[in-house]
Write an enzyme that holds these catalytic residues in place. Structure first.
Site, mmCIF file in Angstrom:
data_model
loop_
_atom_site.group_PDB
_atom_site.id
_atom_site.type_symbol
_atom_site.label_atom_id
_atom_site.label_comp_id
_atom_site.label_asym_id
_atom_site.label_seq_id
_atom_site.Cartn_x
_atom_site.Cartn_y
_atom_site.Cartn_z
ATOM 1 N N ASN A 13 35.624 40.456 49.903
ATOM 2 C CA ASN A 13 35.719 39.049 49.861
ATOM 3 C C ASN A 13 35.471 38.508 51.161
ATOM 4 O O ASN A 13 34.905 39.387 52.156
ATOM 5 C CB ASN A 13 37.410 39.000 49.669
ATOM 6 C CG ASN A 13 38.139 39.535 50.703
ATOM 7 O OD1 ASN A 13 38.116 39.152 51.748
ATOM 8 N ND2 ASN A 13 39.079 40.487 50.462
ATOM 9 N N ASP B 289 42.086 43.023 45.410
ATOM 10 C CA ASP B 289 43.205 43.549 44.664
ATOM 11 C C ASP B 289 42.623 44.343 43.253
ATOM 12 O O ASP B 289 43.487 45.151 42.824
ATOM 13 C CB ASP B 289 43.508 42.078 43.880
ATOM 14 C CG ASP B 289 44.282 41.380 44.964
ATOM 15 O OD1 ASP B 289 44.988 41.745 45.543
ATOM 16 O OD2 ASP B 289 44.186 40.131 44.702
ATOM 17 N N LYS C 272 23.662 56.202 43.902
ATOM 18 C CA LYS C 272 23.356 54.794 43.643
ATOM 19 C C LYS C 272 23.133 54.725 42.021
ATOM 20 O O LYS C 272 22.276 55.186 41.379
ATOM 21 C CB LYS C 272 22.113 54.523 44.416
ATOM 22 C CG LYS C 272 22.054 52.991 44.385
ATOM 23 C CD LYS C 272 20.629 52.525 45.286
ATOM 24 C CE LYS C 272 20.356 51.045 44.840
ATOM 25 N NZ LYS C 272 18.985 50.754 44.658
ATOM 26 N N PHE D 177 50.828 37.214 54.163
ATOM 27 C CA PHE D 177 50.053 35.857 54.245
ATOM 28 C C PHE D 177 50.003 35.610 52.553
ATOM 29 O O PHE D 177 50.031 36.644 51.633
ATOM 30 C CB PHE D 177 48.865 36.086 54.683
ATOM 31 C CG PHE D 177 48.628 35.711 56.001
ATOM 32 C CD1 PHE D 177 49.417 36.607 57.235
ATOM 33 C CD2 PHE D 177 47.940 34.550 56.727
ATOM 34 C CE1 PHE D 177 49.373 36.050 58.665
ATOM 35 C CE2 PHE D 177 48.011 34.005 57.809
ATOM 36 C CZ PHE D 177 48.691 34.842 58.895
ATOM 37 N N LYS E 15 56.137 35.463 46.236
ATOM 38 C CA LYS E 15 55.713 36.489 47.050
ATOM 39 C C LYS E 15 56.562 37.072 47.975
ATOM 40 O O LYS E 15 57.044 38.190 48.213
ATOM 41 C CB LYS E 15 54.300 36.377 47.615
ATOM 42 C CG LYS E 15 53.236 36.409 46.373
ATOM 43 C CD LYS E 15 51.860 36.260 47.204
ATOM 44 C CE LYS E 15 50.861 35.975 45.801
ATOM 45 N NZ LYS E 15 49.686 35.327 46.277
ATOM 46 N N LYS F 179 57.934 40.663 47.543
ATOM 47 C CA LYS F 179 57.545 41.804 48.421
ATOM 48 C C LYS F 179 58.544 42.045 49.435
ATOM 49 O O LYS F 179 58.398 42.721 50.648
ATOM 50 C CB LYS F 179 56.245 41.260 48.964
ATOM 51 C CG LYS F 179 55.095 41.207 48.116
ATOM 52 C CD LYS F 179 53.704 41.124 48.951
ATOM 53 C CE LYS F 179 52.696 40.836 47.608
ATOM 54 N NZ LYS F 179 51.535 40.838 47.716
HETATM 55 O O1 C5P Z 1 50.007 39.176 46.224
HETATM 56 P P1 C5P Z 1 48.733 38.716 47.195
HETATM 57 O O2 C5P Z 1 47.675 39.561 47.336
HETATM 58 O O3 C5P Z 1 48.513 37.230 47.141
HETATM 59 O O4 C5P Z 1 49.454 38.812 48.832
HETATM 60 C C1 C5P Z 1 49.041 38.683 49.999
HETATM 61 C C2 C5P Z 1 49.810 39.230 51.019
HETATM 62 O O5 C5P Z 1 50.024 40.578 50.636
HETATM 63 C C3 C5P Z 1 48.743 39.321 52.261
HETATM 64 O O6 C5P Z 1 49.687 39.282 53.333
HETATM 65 C C4 C5P Z 1 47.935 40.665 52.221
HETATM 66 O O7 C5P Z 1 47.927 41.319 53.498
HETATM 67 C C5 C5P Z 1 49.023 41.640 51.409
HETATM 68 N N1 C5P Z 1 48.240 42.439 50.429
HETATM 69 C C6 C5P Z 1 48.496 44.031 50.608
HETATM 70 N N2 C5P Z 1 48.057 44.732 49.523
HETATM 71 C C7 C5P Z 1 47.228 44.322 48.703
HETATM 72 C C8 C5P Z 1 47.092 42.936 48.393
HETATM 73 C C9 C5P Z 1 47.727 42.035 49.128
HETATM 74 O O8 C5P Z 1 49.070 44.374 51.692
HETATM 75 N N3 C5P Z 1 46.820 45.060 47.617
#
Ligand code: C5P
Length: 426
Positions: free
Chosen positions: A223, A292, A302, A337, A351, A355
């Site tokens: 990303n 994600d 490859k 974040f 979130k 979380k």
């Molecule tokens: O659920 P989302 O991806 O939007 O959440 C964002 C937060 O979760 C950010 O703080 C990011 O660093 C963390 N995150 C994580 N592991 C993932 C996805 C996001 O620690 N797989």
């Protein structure tokens, strides 16, 4: 060689018990080489006499534009046009309300309206007054108007109440003032005027940057994250005395010197590093943009482009923050974040609770000039058990980092005083 002009700062003192602390702000600014002038409201003169500020600043202290002694008949205009920064400390609820609504019924409020220099306001009042929705609305309005607010500290106040409302430490006010004047960098390396060491007891683990999820040896899913926000947080936390360890993805900017950096590539690498380090951390800040999804089967060779179409099967990556949030130890603070493009606040709020976080920093990544890759950011901070969100308007990432850390420090003070109150009852 161009000559460096002395910076001129005006201090507006309004009528609160903390008015005497403005003397320290004045002295701190003078020690940093600024020329300081003072203006006071009538009520401020009940707490400290204008003579005190006159003796220390060497200049006439304006209380009333219309006073016969006032050497300048249009003082609020002259005064406001000849300064590099206007600091109002302490600012009462009444003055905040007037400033937020453009009322100009005394020297300080008229100067505010006529002023083109940056404005820094440090409010101080009883905690019920500070938490009142009217005051919070006024503070938000002022922020939207571009005013920098130094929020009051938590603690015991003159009236005996315990809570937020105490004027922020004069050293902190001076350090933010110098930062606005663009003097921080020189000052930090040359003088004793360091930022307040309010994170001295903290060991902070910060994730930063993007992760890369391999598809084959040459291709990956990733990303636009640069790592700038995470690194700005790391740098600011170190300047405020914290020990900082960074778990970084592959970033486009260099990490701050002095921080221990653990380099990782994929979400799984990052997860393993965080799990290894988390027990040692008192605060975890998850600023990384963790992918994600990843390829379910990454190819060791490859992939050939012989087919017209290729279907890539994806699976979820581990949610690192959720895993550590749900397993957090007593006393650990978890900051996440939330990069959103719609329903920013409500998604972030979800979130925060899902979380098990203490704070979440939400940013609208669809907004131009902020977020990914940019040097600036505009965020909303949501704190556990606090219905009031804090909007930080578009500012540099170092500035946003310090505002986030201000909230972390406040939360730490609140949790520590709640814990000691609980123990004293046992
Ligand atoms: O659920 P989302 O991806 O939007 O959440 C964002 C937060 O979760 C950010 O703080 C990011 O660093 C963390 N995150 C994580 N592991 C993932 C996805 C996001 O620690 N797989």
């Amino acid at each position: 060689m161009s000559e460096v002009r002395v910076k001129r700062v005006a201090i507006g003192v309004t009528g609160g018990i903390a008015a005497y602390k403005s003397i320290e702000v004045l002295r701190g600014l003078q020690q940093a080489g600024c020329e300081v002038r003072v203006a006071m409201t009538r009520h401020a003169c009940e707490f400290v006499r204008p003579l005190t500020f006159r003796a220390l600043s060497g200049a006439y202290v304006i209380v009333d534009d219309y006073s016969a002694e006032n050497p300048d008949p249009i003082a609020h205009i002259t005064f406001s046009q000849t300064i590099d920064l206007f600091v109002i400390a302490p600012a009462t609820a009444n003055t905040l309300a007037k400033l937020a609504n453009g009322v100009a019924d005394d020297f300080i409020t008229s100067t505010y309206l006529a002023c083109t220099a940056p404005i820094l306001i440090a409010p101080a009042m009883n905690s019920v007054m500070w938490s009142h929705p009217a005051t919070q609305r006024n503070v938000q309005k002022l922020r939207n108007d571009g005013v920098r607010i130094i929020e009051p500290d938590d603690g015991e106040m003159a009236c005996g109440t315990i809570g937020p409302g105490r004027l922020s430490h004069p050293e902190r006010i001076v350090s933010v003032a110098l930062e606005i004047l663009g003097e921080t960098r020189q000052r930090l390396s040359t003088s004793e005027s360091k930022p307040v060491q309010d994170l001295i007891d903290e060991r902070i683990l910060i994730t930063a940057g993007p992760t890369r999820e391999p598809i084959d040896p040459v291709r990956f899913i990733s990303n636009r994250s640069s790592g700038k926000m995470g690194f700005a947080l790391a740098r600011a936390a170190m300047q405020r005395g914290a020990q900082v360890r960074i778990v970084a993805g592959i970033t486009t900017v260099v990490p701050p010197s002095g921080a221990e950096v653990i380099e990782t590539t994929s979400a799984e690498d990052m997860r393993a590093a965080v799990i290894r380090e988390i027990d040692d951390a008192t605060i975890f800040i998850s600023a990384a943009a963790v992918a994600d999804y990843r390829a379910k089967h990454s190819s060791p060779k490859k992939l050939k482009k012989s087919e017209a179409e290729m279907i890539l099967e994806l699976e979820r990556t581990p949610d690192i923050l959720k895993q550590v949030g749900l397993n957090k130890k007593t006393g650990q603070l978890m900051v996440g974040f939330a990069a959103e493009t719609d329903d920013v606040k409500s998604n972030a709020q979800k979130k925060l609770s899902q979380k098990n976080l203490d704070m979440i920093v939400a940013n609208d990544v669809s907004r131009e000039g902020s977020g990914f890759e940019s040097d600036n950011n505009a965020v909303t901070i949501l704190v556990r058990d606090n219905p009031l969100s804090i909007d930080i308007p578009l500012s540099s990432k170092p500035e946003v980092a310090n505002r986030i850390l201000d909230e972390v420090v406040k939360l730490r003070r609140r949790t520590t005083s709640a814990m000691s109150a609980k123990h004293s009852k046992l």
